[in-house]
Scaffold this motif. Sequence first.
Motif, PDB file in Angstrom:
ATOM      1  N   MET A  92      -2.569  25.984 -73.046  1.00  0.00           N
ATOM      2  CA  MET A  92      -1.685  25.684 -71.932  1.00  0.00           C
ATOM      3  C   MET A  92      -2.411  24.858 -70.874  1.00  0.00           C
ATOM      4  N   SER A  93      -3.662  25.221 -70.603  1.00  0.00           N
ATOM      5  CA  SER A  93      -4.445  24.471 -69.626  1.00  0.00           C
ATOM      6  C   SER A  93      -4.579  23.012 -70.041  1.00  0.00           C
ATOM      7  N   ASP A  94      -4.840  22.765 -71.324  1.00  0.00           N
ATOM      8  CA  ASP A  94      -4.934  21.396 -71.831  1.00  0.00           C
ATOM      9  C   ASP A  94      -3.585  20.674 -71.712  1.00  0.00           C
ATOM     10  N   ALA A  95      -2.503  21.390 -72.029  1.00  0.00           N
ATOM     11  CA  ALA A  95      -1.172  20.772 -71.987  1.00  0.00           C
ATOM     12  C   ALA A  95      -0.787  20.398 -70.564  1.00  0.00           C
ATOM     13  N   LEU A  96      -1.115  21.254 -69.598  1.00  0.00           N
ATOM     14  CA  LEU A  96      -0.799  20.949 -68.202  1.00  0.00           C
ATOM     15  C   LEU A  96      -1.577  19.734 -67.707  1.00  0.00           C
ATOM     16  N   ASP A  97      -2.814  19.560 -68.177  1.00  0.00           N
ATOM     17  CA  ASP A  97      -3.587  18.379 -67.797  1.00  0.00           C
ATOM     18  C   ASP A  97      -2.923  17.093 -68.277  1.00  0.00           C
ATOM     19  N   GLN A  98      -2.103  17.204 -69.321  1.00  0.00           N
ATOM     20  CA  GLN A  98      -1.435  16.024 -69.877  1.00  0.00           C
ATOM     21  C   GLN A  98      -0.035  15.805 -69.306  1.00  0.00           C
ATOM     22  N   PHE A  99       0.451  16.730 -68.470  1.00  0.00           N
ATOM     23  CA  PHE A  99       1.823  16.660 -67.966  1.00  0.00           C
ATOM     24  C   PHE A  99       1.839  15.825 -66.691  1.00  0.00           C
ATOM     25  N   TYR A 100       2.291  14.574 -66.806  1.00  0.00           N
ATOM     26  CA  TYR A 100       2.239  13.638 -65.682  1.00  0.00           C
ATOM     27  C   TYR A 100       3.622  13.458 -65.061  1.00  0.00           C
ATOM     28  N   ILE A 101       3.704  13.713 -63.757  1.00  0.00           N
ATOM     29  CA  ILE A 101       4.945  13.541 -63.001  1.00  0.00           C
ATOM     30  C   ILE A 101       4.627  12.751 -61.734  1.00  0.00           C
ATOM     31  N   GLU A 102       5.441  11.751 -61.435  1.00  0.00           N
ATOM     32  CA  GLU A 102       5.243  10.956 -60.230  1.00  0.00           C
ATOM     33  C   GLU A 102       6.592  10.711 -59.572  1.00  0.00           C
ATOM     34  N   GLY A 103       6.619  10.761 -58.258  1.00  0.00           N
ATOM     35  CA  GLY A 103       7.838  10.501 -57.504  1.00  0.00           C
ATOM     36  C   GLY A 103       8.287  11.686 -56.676  1.00  0.00           C
ATOM     37  N   ILE A 104       7.922  12.890 -57.108  1.00  0.00           N
ATOM     38  CA  ILE A 104       8.267  14.104 -56.373  1.00  0.00           C
ATOM     39  C   ILE A 104       7.034  15.007 -56.333  1.00  0.00           C
ATOM     40  N   GLY A 105       7.037  15.964 -55.404  1.00  0.00           N
ATOM     41  CA  GLY A 105       6.016  17.000 -55.430  1.00  0.00           C
ATOM     42  C   GLY A 105       6.322  17.962 -56.570  1.00  0.00           C
ATOM     43  N   HIS A 106       5.304  18.488 -57.208  1.00  0.00           N
ATOM     44  CA  HIS A 106       5.506  19.410 -58.331  1.00  0.00           C
ATOM     45  C   HIS A 106       4.354  20.402 -58.387  1.00  0.00           C
ATOM     46  N   ASN A 107       4.549  21.469 -59.153  1.00  0.00           N
ATOM     47  CA  ASN A 107       3.583  22.568 -59.156  1.00  0.00           C
ATOM     48  C   ASN A 107       2.619  22.554 -60.330  1.00  0.00           C
ATOM     49  N   VAL A 108       2.496  21.427 -61.043  1.00  0.00           N
ATOM     50  CA  VAL A 108       1.588  21.375 -62.195  1.00  0.00           C
ATOM     51  C   VAL A 108       0.142  21.693 -61.798  1.00  0.00           C
ATOM     52  N   PRO A 109      -0.398  21.144 -60.699  1.00  0.00           N
ATOM     53  CA  PRO A 109      -1.775  21.530 -60.327  1.00  0.00           C
ATOM     54  C   PRO A 109      -1.925  23.026 -60.062  1.00  0.00           C
ATOM     55  N   PHE A 110      -0.908  23.631 -59.459  1.00  0.00           N
ATOM     56  CA  PHE A 110      -0.943  25.072 -59.180  1.00  0.00           C
ATOM     57  C   PHE A 110      -0.954  25.874 -60.477  1.00  0.00           C
ATOM     58  N   LEU A 111      -0.097  25.512 -61.415  1.00  0.00           N
ATOM     59  CA  LEU A 111      -0.063  26.196 -62.705  1.00  0.00           C
ATOM     60  C   LEU A 111      -1.397  26.063 -63.427  1.00  0.00           C
ATOM     61  N   SER A 112      -1.974  24.875 -63.358  1.00  0.00           N
ATOM     62  CA  SER A 112      -3.263  24.636 -63.996  1.00  0.00           C
ATOM     63  C   SER A 112      -4.347  25.495 -63.362  1.00  0.00           C
ATOM     64  N   ALA A 113      -4.317  25.628 -62.031  1.00  0.00           N
ATOM     65  CA  ALA A 113      -5.300  26.469 -61.348  1.00  0.00           C
ATOM     66  C   ALA A 113      -5.169  27.926 -61.779  1.00  0.00           C
ATOM     67  N   ILE A 114      -3.931  28.397 -61.976  1.00  0.00           N
ATOM     68  CA  ILE A 114      -3.734  29.772 -62.441  1.00  0.00           C
ATOM     69  C   ILE A 114      -4.320  29.952 -63.839  1.00  0.00           C
ATOM     70  N   MET A 115      -4.096  28.982 -64.713  1.00  0.00           N
ATOM     71  CA  MET A 115      -4.624  29.104 -66.077  1.00  0.00           C
ATOM     72  C   MET A 115      -6.142  29.247 -66.090  1.00  0.00           C
ATOM     73  N   ASN A 116      -6.805  28.711 -65.073  1.00  0.00           N
ATOM     74  CA  ASN A 116      -8.256  28.770 -65.000  1.00  0.00           C
ATOM     75  C   ASN A 116      -8.755  29.864 -64.056  1.00  0.00           C
ATOM     76  N   ASN A 117      -7.832  30.734 -63.608  1.00  0.00           N
ATOM     77  CA  ASN A 117      -8.184  31.846 -62.730  1.00  0.00           C
ATOM     78  C   ASN A 117      -8.702  33.012 -63.564  1.00  0.00           C
ATOM     79  N   GLU A 118      -9.848  33.562 -63.190  1.00  0.00           N
ATOM     80  CA  GLU A 118     -10.481  34.620 -63.985  1.00  0.00           C
ATOM     81  C   GLU A 118      -9.627  35.885 -64.038  1.00  0.00           C
ATOM     82  N   ARG A 119      -8.983  36.224 -62.927  1.00  0.00           N
ATOM     83  CA  ARG A 119      -8.156  37.442 -62.932  1.00  0.00           C
ATOM     84  C   ARG A 119      -6.966  37.280 -63.873  1.00  0.00           C
ATOM     85  N   TRP A 120      -6.317  36.127 -63.847  1.00  0.00           N
ATOM     86  CA  TRP A 120      -5.222  35.867 -64.780  1.00  0.00           C
ATOM     87  C   TRP A 120      -5.720  35.949 -66.211  1.00  0.00           C
ATOM     88  N   GLN A 121      -6.847  35.339 -66.480  1.00  0.00           N
ATOM     89  CA  GLN A 121      -7.374  35.338 -67.844  1.00  0.00           C
ATOM     90  C   GLN A 121      -7.711  36.740 -68.332  1.00  0.00           C
TER      91      GLN A 121
END
Length: 577
Positions: A318-347
């Motif tokens: 999922m972390s790899d897939a989120l790095d590939q998910f490109y959106i431009e024109g609006i604000g979006h939460n992809v960086p936030f989701l990616s940060a959660i995937m790399n959070n030790e407590r979540w893992q």
Amino acid sequence: FAAALKKAGIVFIGPNPRAIEVMGDKIESKKFAGDANVSIVPGYLGEIETAEEAVKIADEIGYPVMIKASAGGGGKGMRIAHSREEVADGFSSARNEAVSSFGDDRVFIEKFIVNPRHIEIQVMGDKHGNVVYLGERECSIQRRNQKVIEEAPSPLIDDATRKKMGEQSVALARAVDYDTAGTVEFVVGQDKSFYFLEMNTRLQVEHPVTELVTGIDLVEQMIRSAAGEVLNLKQDAIRLDGWAVESRIYAEDPYRNFMPSTGRLVRYQPPQESSENGLTIRNDTGVYEGGEISIYYDPMIAKLCTHGPDRASTIAHMSDALDQFYIEGIGHNVPFLSAIMNNERWQSGDISTSFIDDEFPDGFKGGHRSAGITNKLAVVGAFLDHVENTRRRKISGQMGGRHVTFDSQRVVNMGDDWIAATVEPENGKMVHVVLDDGKTQTLEGAWKPGTPVWNGMINGEKVSMQIRRMLNGYVLSYRGVEEQIRVYTRREAELARLMPVKIPPDTSKQLLCPMPGLVVSIDVAVGDSVEVGQKLAVVEAMKMENVLRAERQSIVTAINAKQGDSLAVDEIIMEFE
């Protein structure tokens, strides 16, 4: 609607009208569940007419409490209250959201279980009295009671607890002759105790994770059931295979306290759907590049799912897939989701519904930029600059007489870091970048200027990084970290260090509209003295009410908006001394 279809002789691919009526009303469903000996959360299930009555009931139940819309769902019409004041404010907002979203202003109050998990059971029935459960989904990663990340199975639930929850869910479904796909939701303690929350008489947003771990197409089963077929699923034959995670892609800006973001999808490039080497990427979406995200609908624009043999590999995928998910024109939460995937407590799986508040108490400021991530950003930045410099030297019509070259020694700037880098290409197949620590980073993978995502290898590790061009550099996004990368020659870097830093304008004496939206109320007047935390205004966007509060003690000197106004982002609502 279902009753009207039945009367007209039209088959509805969904529950029978009685099940919708009984389970679709959160107040009635809890009464029904209690009568069926299903464990329910303590609370008041009668209709509540006024804020004063709500405060009295909350006092009797004991704080904290949850105020919930009877016809609600999707986190709308829900508020957690820890005091009498919060109950009074939350009651009004919950009713307003309930009317706006569901056309029903009834709310009820129940005890809020501290540090709970939100876990739900998927059920499937037919018109012949057969019902099975298809395991659970962990939905504890929520913000404002709206699910953000779901997974199946839950890292908490063992086989015995799964069986108990599943059997209760099936019993409840049978009690209303449930005959299609549905979800029974529970609030679950860390000790595996569980209490009925509600039954959603529909196919849930997060159903793909169940499909991925069971191999069962729920939509197909719904159609078969509607056609009158006997359910071909047997409880003892249902197995959970591997692990699945779903990330909800929202049109919300995590850097602005997750305020809704609207506008045109200038670029929309999700990762390629695939299934290979035991790992799967699935993306369910209803938007397209060039489409518009408006203020009138829910902010979710996609559901990105991954499946793998175990939880760790699924999260990594999922972390790899989120790095590939490109959106431009609006604000979006992809960086936030990616940060959660790399959070030790979540893992680790040690989560609860307060996870986001616990891990991001001051809001989202970007993922943690570790030394390893810093090196990768610097290496890719230097590489991109090298590619563009090489391309410029091939432009026709340049002055002749001498061979034009460019310095291979560069300086990469990100924030307060200035990193020396020497770029050494090798046979056009790979590039070696020597950073100022003396270590050589080997980069493999081509990039064409204008391509929004670079996919390649750094020292043998697969890396995907999002790219947006800016003056003298790039904005790179990787693992939830978004950094402005400027690449200079050594002399340019010396001069850049001397440049004054632009100071942003002071807006501390203004209340700005945080997102495009409709003014629901202005709660102060000119001349009023306001305290920290006092409600100033309410703005609605994407069917969610956003309460704007005072950040400091002051006096209101001007009000520039009124109830019913449509405001743009950063438009001034009011001014202070």
